[in-house]
Design a protein around this motif. Structure first.
Motif, PDB file in Angstrom:
ATOM      1  N   PHE A 215     -20.541  29.608  19.842  1.00 51.73           N
ATOM      2  CA  PHE A 215     -21.701  28.989  20.478  1.00 51.73           C
ATOM      3  C   PHE A 215     -22.804  28.727  19.458  1.00 51.73           C
ATOM      4  CE2 PHE A 215     -19.789  31.990  23.629  1.00 51.73           C
ATOM      5  CZ  PHE A 215     -19.048  31.017  24.300  1.00 51.73           C
ATOM      6  N   ASP A 216     -23.314  27.484  19.424  1.00 49.48           N
ATOM      7  CA  ASP A 216     -24.299  27.102  18.421  1.00 49.48           C
ATOM      8  C   ASP A 216     -25.726  27.371  18.892  1.00 49.48           C
ATOM      9  OD1 ASP A 216     -24.988  25.016  20.179  1.00 49.48           O
ATOM     10  OD2 ASP A 216     -23.675  23.586  19.155  1.00 49.48           O
ATOM     11  N   GLU A 217     -26.687  26.983  18.055  1.00 53.42           N
ATOM     12  CA  GLU A 217     -28.097  27.278  18.333  1.00 53.42           C
ATOM     13  C   GLU A 217     -28.614  26.615  19.597  1.00 53.42           C
ATOM     14  OE1 GLU A 217     -28.100  23.790  15.358  1.00 53.42           O
ATOM     15  OE2 GLU A 217     -26.916  25.604  15.772  1.00 53.42           O
ATOM     16  N   TYR A 218     -27.981  25.532  20.020  1.00 49.07           N
ATOM     17  CA  TYR A 218     -28.455  24.836  21.220  1.00 49.07           C
ATOM     18  C   TYR A 218     -28.228  25.667  22.494  1.00 49.07           C
ATOM     19  CZ  TYR A 218     -28.793  20.853  18.082  1.00 49.07           C
ATOM     20  OH  TYR A 218     -29.132  20.018  17.046  1.00 49.07           O
ATOM     21  N   CYS A 219     -27.368  26.636  22.411  1.00 41.00           N
ATOM     22  CA  CYS A 219     -27.118  27.519  23.553  1.00 41.00           C
ATOM     23  C   CYS A 219     -28.208  28.571  23.730  1.00 41.00           C
ATOM     24  CB  CYS A 219     -25.768  28.225  23.385  1.00 41.00           C
ATOM     25  SG  CYS A 219     -24.363  27.098  23.300  1.00 41.00           S
ATOM     26  N   TYR A 220     -29.111  28.682  22.721  1.00 45.24           N
ATOM     27  CA  TYR A 220     -30.135  29.730  22.747  1.00 45.24           C
ATOM     28  C   TYR A 220     -31.550  29.193  22.534  1.00 45.24           C
ATOM     29  CZ  TYR A 220     -25.878  32.380  21.794  1.00 45.24           C
ATOM     30  OH  TYR A 220     -24.613  32.892  21.839  1.00 45.24           O
ATOM     31  N   GLN A 221     -31.708  27.912  22.284  1.00 42.12           N
ATOM     32  CA  GLN A 221     -33.014  27.365  21.911  1.00 42.12           C
ATOM     33  C   GLN A 221     -34.039  27.500  23.030  1.00 42.12           C
ATOM     34  OE1 GLN A 221     -32.590  23.196  21.032  1.00 42.12           O
ATOM     35  NE2 GLN A 221     -31.770  22.676  23.037  1.00 42.12           N
ATOM     36  N   HIS A 222     -35.309  27.484  22.619  1.00 46.45           N
ATOM     37  CA  HIS A 222     -36.447  27.557  23.543  1.00 46.45           C
ATOM     38  C   HIS A 222     -36.427  28.828  24.381  1.00 46.45           C
ATOM     39  CE1 HIS A 222     -38.072  23.571  22.655  1.00 46.45           C
ATOM     40  NE2 HIS A 222     -36.819  23.155  22.581  1.00 46.45           N
ATOM     41  N   ASN A 223     -36.310  29.953  23.691  1.00 46.46           N
ATOM     42  CA  ASN A 223     -36.524  31.255  24.309  1.00 46.46           C
ATOM     43  C   ASN A 223     -37.726  31.903  23.639  1.00 46.46           C
ATOM     44  OD1 ASN A 223     -34.499  32.386  26.434  1.00 46.46           O
ATOM     45  ND2 ASN A 223     -33.269  31.112  25.058  1.00 46.46           N
ATOM     46  N   LYS A 224     -38.145  33.029  24.176  1.00 43.73           N
ATOM     47  CA  LYS A 224     -39.375  33.661  23.695  1.00 43.73           C
ATOM     48  C   LYS A 224     -39.217  34.192  22.272  1.00 43.73           C
ATOM     49  CE  LYS A 224     -42.831  37.062  25.135  1.00 43.73           C
ATOM     50  NZ  LYS A 224     -43.180  38.098  26.152  1.00 43.73           N
ATOM     51  N   CYS A 225     -38.185  34.986  22.051  1.00 38.91           N
ATOM     52  CA  CYS A 225     -38.038  35.586  20.713  1.00 38.91           C
ATOM     53  C   CYS A 225     -36.602  36.033  20.449  1.00 38.91           C
ATOM     54  CB  CYS A 225     -38.996  36.760  20.529  1.00 38.91           C
ATOM     55  SG  CYS A 225     -39.030  37.934  21.893  1.00 38.91           S
ATOM     56  N   LEU A 226     -35.610  35.182  20.766  1.00 41.71           N
ATOM     57  CA  LEU A 226     -34.239  35.472  20.383  1.00 41.71           C
ATOM     58  C   LEU A 226     -34.083  35.282  18.882  1.00 41.71           C
ATOM     59  CD1 LEU A 226     -31.918  33.837  23.109  1.00 41.71           C
ATOM     60  CD2 LEU A 226     -32.260  36.266  22.648  1.00 41.71           C
ATOM     61  N   CYS A 227     -33.183  36.051  18.288  1.00 37.96           N
ATOM     62  CA  CYS A 227     -32.954  35.942  16.865  1.00 37.96           C
ATOM     63  C   CYS A 227     -31.532  36.364  16.549  1.00 37.96           C
ATOM     64  CB  CYS A 227     -33.951  36.799  16.093  1.00 37.96           C
ATOM     65  SG  CYS A 227     -33.928  38.551  16.552  1.00 37.96           S
TER      66      CYS A 227
END
Length: 337
Positions: free
Chosen positions: A317-329
């Motif tokens: 799963f790429d970054e687009y699956c996690y974008q625009h969250n508060k503070c995922l890293c």
């Protein structure tokens, strides 16, 4: 001896003749044939009905299935014909032994769902999809107690989901996606299903439904849930659980707000999860790496924090699956500080 032989041959002839008569009568019940011809007439003899020749047995007609023993019509399918115009004819109710009724991809089929359908007490599968039907979903569908699958998707139906659906103790699949529904979910939907029943399917995407997801849904073994593109609030975690049979969950584009940290994922069955575009908080549980069949995972546009678990299927799963969250890293996002 010759007389005895002649007698035997005569009896065999009578038996064969009687059998042919029985087979012939079982090929088409005259009352069902009359009802089918009325349906054909109501639809102005559209091309779909070109094989419906009154001089031939109705059980041989295109889209018609019969019980081989009784000759009663048990299934009727009408589909993919733009020349089928007008409302569903009331003569459908004159097929009392129907178990399957299928109207699909008929853009010029219009009007409301007729009350005559309530007379089809043996109905197990009802599909009216991709049509021009409008109006509300009638509560009388709740009286079809043999119903196991209901598909009213891709129509112009409005109003709410009738509470009477909760009375359908055999209903395991509901698809009313792509309509104009409003209101909330009935709290007792699927509650009469016995524990030994097949997993349930609930598809209500692309409507304007709202309200909280009932806590009682935690007691239902869902195989598939699609509530995407509505305005649901509350706790969507009721569909998850380590022992749940759920394979696909799409709760995207709602207003759900719950702590993802507390969610337990099924290890074997789960293949697709989309929780994007909600108000979900917390972190992604480490248990997700043990979901070996996971093929789709989208947590974007939420309020999640913490490090993304690594291992299992997570590398796909790429970054687009996690974008625009508060503070995922963490991979595939920038490293945690």
């Amino acid at each position: 001896m010759a007389t005895s032989t002649i007698t035997i041959l005569f009896l065999l002839f009578q038996l064969c003749t009687t059998s042919l008569i029985l087979v012939s009568s079982a090929r088409c019940n005259k009352d069902d044939k009359k009802a089918l011809l009325a349906i054909k007439s109501s639809f102005h003899n559209a091309y779909h009905f070109s094989s419906w020749d009154p001089s031939t047995p109705c059980c041989d007609w295109y889209g018609v299935e019969c019980d081989p023993a009784t000759g009663r019509v048990t299934a009727l399918s009408v589909f993919q014909d733009t020349n089928v115009t007008g409302p569903i004819p009331s003569s459908v109710a004159s097929l009392p032994y129907l178990r399957e009724l299928f109207f699909h991809h008929l853009p010029n089929l219009v009007g409301p769902i007729p009350s005559s359908i309530s007379n089809l007490t043996h109905l197990e599968y009802l599909t009216i999809s991709w049509t021009g039907l409008s109006g509300s979903i009638p509560s009388f569908l709740g009286s079809l107690t043999s119903l196991t699958q209901l598909d009213l998707s891709f129509n112009s139906l409005s109003g709410s989901i009738p509470p009477s659906f909760s009375q359908l103790r055999n209903l395991i699949s509901i698809d009313i996606s792509r309509n104009h529904l409003t209101g909330s979910l009935p709290t007792t939907l699927f509650q009469l299903l016995p524990p030994s029943s097949q997993p349930a399917y609930l598809r209500l995407s692309h409507n304007n439904l709202s309200g909280e997801i009932p806590k009682s849904y935690a007691d239902v073994g869902f195989a598939q849930v699609d509530l995407s593109r509505n305005r649901f609030t509350g706790d969507g975690s009721v569909f998850f659980g380590r022992s749940k049979p759920v394979q696909q969950i799409d709760l995207s584009r709602n207003l759900l707000e719950f702590d993802l940290s507390k969610v337990e994922f099924p290890k074997k069955e789960l293949m697709q999860v989309d929780l994007s575009h909600n108000l979900i908080r917390g972190r992604i549980p480490d248990g997700i790496i043990h979901v070996w069949n996971l093929q789709f995972f989208n947590m974007s546009y939420n309020r999640l924090c913490g490090e993304i678990p690594s291992g299992g299927q997570m590398g796909r799963f790429d970054e687009y699956c996690y974008q625009h969250n508060k503070c995922l890293c963490g991979t595939p996002l920038p490293p945690c500080k």
